[in-house]
Design an enzyme around this catalytic site. Sequence first.
Site, PDB file in Angstrom:
ATOM      1  N   ASP A 106     -76.381  44.364  97.040  1.00  0.00           N
ATOM      2  CA  ASP A 106     -75.224  44.033  97.853  1.00  0.00           C
ATOM      3  C   ASP A 106     -74.616  45.301  98.695  1.00  0.00           C
ATOM      4  O   ASP A 106     -74.379  45.386  99.781  1.00  0.00           O
ATOM      5  CB  ASP A 106     -73.886  43.781  96.969  1.00  0.00           C
ATOM      6  CG  ASP A 106     -73.870  42.112  96.835  1.00  0.00           C
ATOM      7  OD1 ASP A 106     -74.842  41.575  97.303  1.00  0.00           O
ATOM      8  OD2 ASP A 106     -72.993  41.616  96.078  1.00  0.00           O
ATOM      9  N   TYR A 133     -69.145  37.928 109.089  1.00  0.00           N
ATOM     10  CA  TYR A 133     -70.500  37.868 109.165  1.00  0.00           C
ATOM     11  C   TYR A 133     -71.057  37.331 110.296  1.00  0.00           C
ATOM     12  O   TYR A 133     -72.299  37.046 110.482  1.00  0.00           O
ATOM     13  CB  TYR A 133     -70.937  37.527 107.854  1.00  0.00           C
ATOM     14  CG  TYR A 133     -70.374  38.397 106.611  1.00  0.00           C
ATOM     15  CD1 TYR A 133     -70.901  39.771 106.675  1.00  0.00           C
ATOM     16  CD2 TYR A 133     -69.472  37.954 105.931  1.00  0.00           C
ATOM     17  CE1 TYR A 133     -70.157  40.596 105.717  1.00  0.00           C
ATOM     18  CE2 TYR A 133     -68.748  38.969 105.174  1.00  0.00           C
ATOM     19  CZ  TYR A 133     -69.104  40.550 104.878  1.00  0.00           C
ATOM     20  OH  TYR A 133     -68.296  41.378 104.180  1.00  0.00           O
ATOM     21  N   GLY A 163     -69.840  44.755  96.648  1.00  0.00           N
ATOM     22  CA  GLY A 163     -69.826  43.938  97.794  1.00  0.00           C
ATOM     23  C   GLY A 163     -69.581  44.515  99.357  1.00  0.00           C
ATOM     24  O   GLY A 163     -68.571  44.386 100.183  1.00  0.00           O
ATOM     25  N   HIS A 203     -63.338  46.262  98.237  1.00  0.00           N
ATOM     26  CA  HIS A 203     -64.067  46.194  96.908  1.00  0.00           C
ATOM     27  C   HIS A 203     -64.641  47.247  96.234  1.00  0.00           C
ATOM     28  O   HIS A 203     -64.680  47.212  95.023  1.00  0.00           O
ATOM     29  CB  HIS A 203     -65.199  45.239  97.044  1.00  0.00           C
ATOM     30  CG  HIS A 203     -64.963  43.809  97.487  1.00  0.00           C
ATOM     31  ND1 HIS A 203     -64.070  42.982  96.953  1.00  0.00           N
ATOM     32  CD2 HIS A 203     -65.778  43.102  98.424  1.00  0.00           C
ATOM     33  CE1 HIS A 203     -64.397  41.874  97.842  1.00  0.00           C
ATOM     34  NE2 HIS A 203     -65.128  41.983  98.403  1.00  0.00           N
ATOM     35  N   ASP A 245     -58.884  38.391 104.110  1.00  0.00           N
ATOM     36  CA  ASP A 245     -60.480  38.392 103.765  1.00  0.00           C
ATOM     37  C   ASP A 245     -60.507  37.205 102.957  1.00  0.00           C
ATOM     38  O   ASP A 245     -59.515  36.896 102.225  1.00  0.00           O
ATOM     39  CB  ASP A 245     -60.778  39.663 103.408  1.00  0.00           C
ATOM     40  CG  ASP A 245     -62.351  39.761 103.291  1.00  0.00           C
ATOM     41  OD1 ASP A 245     -63.062  40.691 103.944  1.00  0.00           O
ATOM     42  OD2 ASP A 245     -62.926  39.000 102.469  1.00  0.00           O
ATOM     43  N   ASP A 296     -63.995  37.231 107.678  1.00  0.00           N
ATOM     44  CA  ASP A 296     -64.845  35.958 107.365  1.00  0.00           C
ATOM     45  C   ASP A 296     -64.154  35.019 106.731  1.00  0.00           C
ATOM     46  O   ASP A 296     -64.788  33.957 106.123  1.00  0.00           O
ATOM     47  CB  ASP A 296     -65.660  36.602 105.773  1.00  0.00           C
ATOM     48  CG  ASP A 296     -64.701  37.259 105.182  1.00  0.00           C
ATOM     49  OD1 ASP A 296     -63.501  37.447 105.054  1.00  0.00           O
ATOM     50  OD2 ASP A 296     -65.477  38.217 104.188  1.00  0.00           O
ATOM     51  N   HIS A 333     -62.326  36.957 100.721  1.00  0.00           N
ATOM     52  CA  HIS A 333     -62.765  37.342  99.396  1.00  0.00           C
ATOM     53  C   HIS A 333     -61.668  37.938  98.705  1.00  0.00           C
ATOM     54  O   HIS A 333     -60.644  38.747  99.348  1.00  0.00           O
ATOM     55  CB  HIS A 333     -63.875  38.441  99.464  1.00  0.00           C
ATOM     56  CG  HIS A 333     -65.350  37.902  99.967  1.00  0.00           C
ATOM     57  ND1 HIS A 333     -65.441  37.852 101.114  1.00  0.00           N
ATOM     58  CD2 HIS A 333     -66.155  37.156  99.169  1.00  0.00           C
ATOM     59  CE1 HIS A 333     -66.795  37.353 101.273  1.00  0.00           C
ATOM     60  NE2 HIS A 333     -67.164  36.998 100.225  1.00  0.00           N
TER      61      HIS A 333
END
Length: 502
Positions: A96, A301, A146, A138, A173, A262, A175
């Site tokens: 990752d 992304y 991440g 992260h 985000d 994202d 995430h």
Amino acid sequence: MSKKKVSYFYHSDVGNYHYSSEHPMKPHRIRMANELIKIYGLHNKMQIFSPKIEQFGVREMTKFHSDEYIKFLKRITPETQDQFQRQMNSFNVGEDSPVFVGLFDFCKISSAGSVEGASKLNLGKSDIAINWAGGLHHAKTDQASGFCYVNDIVLGILELLKYHNRVLYIDIDIHHGDGVEEAFYTTDRVMTCSFHKYGSGYFPGTGNIKDVGYKDGKNYSVNFPLDDGMDDETYVKFFKKTITAVMNFYQPNAIVMQCGADSLSGDRLGCFNLTLKGHGECVKFIRSYNKPLLVLGGGGYTIKNVSRCWAYETSLLIDETELPNELPIHEFYNYYTPVYQLHLEPLYMQNKNDTLVLEKHFQEIYENLKDLIPSPSIGERFRPPDLLINESELETDKFLNEKSDFRFTEEQFNSQIRPFNEFYESPNYREKNKLWVKKSIVDILEKYKLESVFDNKLLESFNQVENLKNSNSNIMTNNNRKNIFQYNTETDLSQIMKKIRK
Ligand code: V1D
Ligand code: CA
């Protein structure tokens, strides 16, 4: 909306870094956003800065990260990585978060922009600071995660805390903003608030609504779990309700917003259905509170949408009139095929978020917030020196070189000290019970001669401070510093503090 002083941080090298051809994280998207910003003429309405990466290095990064981890990031190259398999595993660098050419410089660009942005806000030189290369939420104290290696957000918040008593962190985000949450999980000086997809093994798997903070930080972490297909109307509605409650009950003095793209419709790793309008409405809403605001990038992304999003949000932050929807022709125009327009249309997909479930989540969050104890004022709090600008003579990276005899002045030494409850080491992560001693604890112990409440290791540290003072020296070797301020103990420092307060 009123005009504000906006600082924009962009380093012209940022787009040249490559994770790998198969990797979804493409730093080139930041260059694409910058080109859109320029072609729309937005750069004329902001102060533009290139982060001073020559003055940013190990010393600045280790305000949060461990020495060993940063030393590793500085050393590792694609050619040498095979010899460092053990460290790669331990620091979670690999699939990752791979090693790539210029990794450490990339980390410097991202982090220096966020810390310098925070410094501009601290000194009142800007109302808003933007760093689209930041937002790497992260990264942990001593681990990559991440696609993130150095947590520019935590470093930026630490800079803001020198001047601001309560800092609010907001993360849109898709995430969960786990690294930032973890860093401030036990303090009330930072409230973290993340909106994210939660469940079905979605990365990173944390961010349950029940995770609300711990000890002094209880109810100062807010997590809003969401499901696939989230649309503009629903997202904006619950974002505004939640943030309104957070702002009313917490009353922050400064805000940091991570604007990971994202969460947009059609993202390669995401599963929401937001358009630029919905995502941007959240940014506009935060801007309307007129608080010092640090705006950062993050994930994203489908790179043509990332650049669209951050260029549009730059226009909202400088309060520019609506940008023309037809994209102006520029160097990266061809990336925007087949629709050469700024705005996105939502996709036809089911919104799996049930409004009643979201309402229940909101009520649960509201119940936690309404019982918040007002945060104490900054009072006589020790303030570390400002971000070093014009302090290049400090030779900041030398202190990790064991062979060098780098010594701290008292001022430099103080600037390395971590507030004692501002970092949380989750029991699920790495070493348990790794705690950092705040200088003021040592001072208080000294003042009241409270030997009885501390353990032998702390006594040892205390004696080292004494010896240092008796030697009539205001300098400190790196070894002394480490011995005194970093050690493993099962002593619970917050209990010690409570006894001291009594
Ligand atoms: F698809 C890939 C291709 C190559 C390398 C990695 C990936 C990839 C996709 N999704 N990696 C992920 C996520 N990792 C996992 C782990 C693999 N383990 C077994 C679990 O699912 C990581 C997603 C990171 C998202 C980062 C972020 O968008 O939140 C971000 N924000 O700021 C910067 C990055
Ligand atoms: Ca989030």
